[in-house]
Design a protein around this motif. Structure first.
Motif, PDB file in Angstrom:
ATOM      1  N   GLY A  42       0.780  -1.234   0.000  1.00  0.00           N
ATOM      2  CA  GLY A  42       0.000   0.000   0.000  1.00  0.00           C
ATOM      3  C   GLY A  42       0.810   1.281   0.000  1.00  0.00           C
ATOM      4  O   GLY A  42       0.239   2.372  -0.011  1.00  0.00           O
ATOM      5  N   ARG A  43       2.110   1.157   0.045  1.00  0.00           N
ATOM      6  CA  ARG A  43       2.961   2.344   0.028  1.00  0.00           C
ATOM      7  C   ARG A  43       4.207   2.032  -0.783  1.00  0.00           C
ATOM      8  O   ARG A  43       4.808   0.969  -0.625  1.00  0.00           O
ATOM      9  CB  ARG A  43       3.346   2.729   1.455  1.00  0.00           C
ATOM     10  N   THR A  44       4.568   2.979  -1.623  1.00  0.00           N
ATOM     11  CA  THR A  44       5.760   2.829  -2.439  1.00  0.00           C
ATOM     12  C   THR A  44       6.598   4.096  -2.369  1.00  0.00           C
ATOM     13  O   THR A  44       6.100   5.172  -2.015  1.00  0.00           O
ATOM     14  CB  THR A  44       5.424   2.535  -3.908  1.00  0.00           C
ATOM     15  N   ASP A  45       7.852   3.964  -2.730  1.00  0.00           N
ATOM     16  CA  ASP A  45       8.762   5.100  -2.771  1.00  0.00           C
ATOM     17  C   ASP A  45       9.705   4.885  -3.939  1.00  0.00           C
ATOM     18  O   ASP A  45      10.068   3.750  -4.262  1.00  0.00           O
ATOM     19  CB  ASP A  45       9.548   5.205  -1.460  1.00  0.00           C
ATOM     20  N   TYR A  46      10.094   5.992  -4.571  1.00  0.00           N
ATOM     21  CA  TYR A  46      10.960   5.914  -5.740  1.00  0.00           C
ATOM     22  C   TYR A  46      12.049   6.975  -5.658  1.00  0.00           C
ATOM     23  O   TYR A  46      11.824   8.075  -5.126  1.00  0.00           O
ATOM     24  CB  TYR A  46      10.168   6.147  -7.029  1.00  0.00           C
TER      25      TYR A  46
END
Length: 121
Positions: A56-60
């Protein structure tokens, strides 16, 4: 203990796409944040993307936002990295990692052996 095996690397022309996969074995895969890092020759290993255990959470990294997408399937113990509009400077060995939420190498406890991605100009 978690074992990670990457696949999907290869040679692609600039502007092309590749999809990397990481297969995990061992206990509690679904409880870990999964990340992708890359290391170009002569450079430090750098953060690319991460996805929390629920998905439910992503980072790039800023350099890949809008072009790369990380996803996971906890039922299959896999995590993927879809890479679009690839650039020659993104030629590197790409590593899958499992650990806690974060963008630092020290946040990740388990690492795969890496898969080579080469982007030709």
């Amino acid at each position: 203990q978690v074992q990670l095996v990457e696949s999907g690397g290869g040679l692609v022309e600039a502007g092309g796409s590749l999809r990397l996969s990481c297969a995990a074995s061992g206990r509690a895969f679904s409880s870990y944040t999964m990340g992708w890092f890359r290391q170009a020759p002569g450079k430090e290993r750098e953060f690319v993307a991460a996805i929390i255990w629920t998905g439910g959470r992503t980072d790039y990294a800023d350099s890949v936002k809008g072009r790369f997408t990380i996803s996971r399937d906890n039922a299959k113990n896999t995590v993927a990295l879809q890479m679009n509009s690839l650039k020659p400077k993104e030629t590197a060995v790409y590593y899958c990692a499992a650990g806690r939420w974060g963008a630092s190498r020290s946040d990740y406890k388990y690492w795969g052996q890496g898969t080579q991605v080469t982007v030709s100009s």
